[in-house]
Design a protein around this motif. Structure first.
Motif, PDB file in Angstrom:
ATOM      1  N   UNK A 162      -3.562   8.611   4.574  1.00 41.24           N
ATOM      2  CA  UNK A 162      -3.533   7.811   5.800  1.00 41.24           C
ATOM      3  C   UNK A 162      -4.833   7.026   5.978  1.00 41.24           C
ATOM      4  N   UNK A 163      -5.948   7.696   5.714  1.00 42.90           N
ATOM      5  CA  UNK A 163      -7.256   7.050   5.853  1.00 42.90           C
ATOM      6  C   UNK A 163      -7.401   5.926   4.830  1.00 42.90           C
ATOM      7  N   UNK A 164      -6.999   6.210   3.584  1.00 43.85           N
ATOM      8  CA  UNK A 164      -7.045   5.180   2.534  1.00 43.85           C
ATOM      9  C   UNK A 164      -6.176   3.984   2.892  1.00 43.85           C
ATOM     10  N   UNK A 165      -4.970   4.254   3.373  1.00 43.35           N
ATOM     11  CA  UNK A 165      -4.047   3.173   3.728  1.00 43.35           C
ATOM     12  C   UNK A 165      -4.645   2.288   4.814  1.00 43.35           C
ATOM     13  N   UNK A 186       0.866  -1.179   0.000  1.00 46.77           N
ATOM     14  CA  UNK A 186       0.000   0.000   0.000  1.00 46.77           C
ATOM     15  C   UNK A 186       0.903   1.229   0.000  1.00 46.77           C
ATOM     16  N   UNK A 187       0.750   2.061  -1.031  1.00 49.23           N
ATOM     17  CA  UNK A 187       1.619   3.222  -1.196  1.00 49.23           C
ATOM     18  C   UNK A 187       0.772   4.459  -1.511  1.00 49.23           C
ATOM     19  N   UNK A 188      -0.110   4.780  -0.574  1.00 49.21           N
ATOM     20  CA  UNK A 188      -0.944   5.975  -0.741  1.00 49.21           C
ATOM     21  C   UNK A 188      -0.140   7.205  -0.319  1.00 49.21           C
ATOM     22  N   UNK A 189      -0.682   8.380  -0.645  1.00 45.85           N
ATOM     23  CA  UNK A 189      -0.001   9.630  -0.322  1.00 45.85           C
ATOM     24  C   UNK A 189       0.186   9.786   1.182  1.00 45.85           C
TER      25      UNK A 189
END
Length: 135
Positions: free
Chosen positions: A78-81, A69-72
């Motif tokens: 952070x919420x997406x991750x 997982x490499x979200x912004x």
């Protein structure tokens, strides 16, 4: 030095992708940035796919037992991750947030998203070798 540490992380990421692990990112610019860094493989965009988050997690979990997982690095990322991590775990795969966390540790004050990573690395490289390969 930050450039060397980031380079090692990019190499690790590339190696994981070569082993078949998918990378979950937010959007098209993030994908372009990873490709610019030489990371070619199963990169799955969360935004703009028309799929629900759980469906994206499902696609990733079906392709590998481990999903990167490499979200912004902002609040939305952070919420997406966190949500993706929970979904992937519920599907029986292992979410890997370590690469994201390591990049954040090194770049925390300088960049907030994946798309800025190649430019940031070029700047760090210039600090080490300001004259490029001309010497």
């Amino acid at each position: 030095m930050s450039f060397r540490r980031l380079s090692r992380i990019v190499e690790e990421l590339s190696s994981c992708v070569e082993q078949g692990m998918p990378i979950l990112i937010e959007g098209k610019k993030d994908e372009e940035a990873l490709r610019e860094l030489g990371i070619n493989g199963n990169i799955i965009k969360v935004s703009g796919s028309g799929l629900k988050l759980f469906e994206v997690a499902e696609i990733a979990a079906k392709t590998s037992s481990k999903v990167i997982i490499l979200t912004d690095f902002d609040k939305k990322g952070d919420i997406l991750a966190k949500k993706l991590s929970e979904d992937i775990q519920s599907l029986g795969s292992h979410p890997d947030l370590s690469i994201r966390k390591n990049i954040i540790k090194i770049t925390r004050r300088y960049i907030k998203d994946i798309e800025s990573l190649p430019k940031h690395m070029k700047q760090l490289e210039l600090e080490i070798n300001p004259y490029g390969n001309y010497l």
